[in-house]
Design a protein around this motif. Sequence first.
Motif, PDB file in Angstrom:
ATOM      1  N   UNK A  28      -8.144   3.488 -47.271  1.00  0.00           N
ATOM      2  CA  UNK A  28      -8.228   4.493 -48.305  1.00  0.00           C
ATOM      3  C   UNK A  28      -7.300   4.038 -49.532  1.00  0.00           C
ATOM      4  N   UNK A  29      -6.209   3.652 -49.254  1.00  0.00           N
ATOM      5  CA  UNK A  29      -5.348   3.355 -50.402  1.00  0.00           C
ATOM      6  C   UNK A  29      -5.812   2.232 -51.231  1.00  0.00           C
ATOM      7  N   UNK A  30      -6.538   1.194 -50.675  1.00  0.00           N
ATOM      8  CA  UNK A  30      -7.057   0.266 -51.445  1.00  0.00           C
ATOM      9  C   UNK A  30      -8.359   0.679 -52.269  1.00  0.00           C
ATOM     10  N   UNK A  31      -8.978   1.526 -51.726  1.00  0.00           N
ATOM     11  CA  UNK A  31     -10.336   2.072 -52.175  1.00  0.00           C
ATOM     12  C   UNK A  31      -9.850   2.926 -53.325  1.00  0.00           C
ATOM     13  N   UNK A  32      -8.795   3.510 -53.702  1.00  0.00           N
ATOM     14  CA  UNK A  32      -8.335   4.238 -54.870  1.00  0.00           C
ATOM     15  C   UNK A  32      -8.006   3.326 -56.027  1.00  0.00           C
ATOM     16  N   UNK A  33      -7.493   1.981 -55.604  1.00  0.00           N
ATOM     17  CA  UNK A  33      -7.450   0.921 -56.639  1.00  0.00           C
ATOM     18  C   UNK A  33      -5.927   0.727 -56.980  1.00  0.00           C
ATOM     19  N   UNK A  34      -6.014  -0.443 -57.641  1.00  0.00           N
ATOM     20  CA  UNK A  34      -4.542  -0.881 -57.745  1.00  0.00           C
ATOM     21  C   UNK A  34      -3.377  -0.221 -58.343  1.00  0.00           C
ATOM     22  N   UNK A  35      -3.976   0.914 -59.391  1.00  0.00           N
ATOM     23  CA  UNK A  35      -3.013   2.000 -59.755  1.00  0.00           C
ATOM     24  C   UNK A  35      -2.510   2.732 -59.016  1.00  0.00           C
ATOM     25  N   UNK A  36      -3.493   3.240 -57.951  1.00  0.00           N
ATOM     26  CA  UNK A  36      -2.910   4.026 -57.098  1.00  0.00           C
ATOM     27  C   UNK A  36      -1.962   3.693 -56.090  1.00  0.00           C
ATOM     28  N   UNK A  37      -2.308   2.372 -55.623  1.00  0.00           N
ATOM     29  CA  UNK A  37      -1.209   1.537 -54.944  1.00  0.00           C
ATOM     30  C   UNK A  37       0.056   1.297 -55.443  1.00  0.00           C
ATOM     31  N   UNK A  75       0.267  -5.841 -53.097  1.00  0.00           N
ATOM     32  CA  UNK A  75      -0.282  -7.283 -53.175  1.00  0.00           C
ATOM     33  C   UNK A  75      -1.562  -7.403 -52.708  1.00  0.00           C
ATOM     34  N   UNK A  76      -2.217  -6.904 -51.719  1.00  0.00           N
ATOM     35  CA  UNK A  76      -3.485  -7.078 -51.327  1.00  0.00           C
ATOM     36  C   UNK A  76      -4.332  -6.391 -52.348  1.00  0.00           C
ATOM     37  N   UNK A  77      -4.063  -5.310 -53.011  1.00  0.00           N
ATOM     38  CA  UNK A  77      -5.013  -4.865 -54.164  1.00  0.00           C
ATOM     39  C   UNK A  77      -5.092  -5.771 -55.303  1.00  0.00           C
ATOM     40  N   UNK A  78      -4.160  -6.767 -55.333  1.00  0.00           N
ATOM     41  CA  UNK A  78      -4.407  -7.724 -56.446  1.00  0.00           C
ATOM     42  C   UNK A  78      -4.718  -9.120 -55.887  1.00  0.00           C
ATOM     43  N   UNK A  79      -4.835  -9.203 -54.622  1.00  0.00           N
ATOM     44  CA  UNK A  79      -5.421 -10.413 -53.967  1.00  0.00           C
ATOM     45  C   UNK A  79      -4.274 -11.324 -54.089  1.00  0.00           C
TER      46      UNK A  79
END
Length: 107
Positions: A28-37, A75-79
């Motif tokens: 759910x966090x990742x689905x909201x995108x890097x800015x949200x993370x 970090x995961x959100x940015x690969x």
Amino acid sequence: MARFTIHDLAATIDVRAASGGESSYTRKLLDKGTAHCAKKFGEEAVETVIAAIENDRDHFINESADVLFHLLVLLKSRDVTLEEVETALGARTTMSGLQEKAARQHD
């Protein structure tokens, strides 16, 4: 029981990131995108600082766990992998912290 490491946490995040969003907070966090993370990581970082200042050891430990989790999700959100961060840290051990910081200011 084997010691749980940050690498175990990173592996758990990888598994949960690959799962469906309905059952995974990570997804759910990742689905909201890097800015949200990033915002979530920032919130947890502030909560960790406050816990440290309040001198409540248990609260500080729990907030530290939260901040590590959210950093790994970011970090995961940015690969970016934990291994890449470790490589950057390892490269910094070739000089003192003061030398390394001074070198970054010139970049």
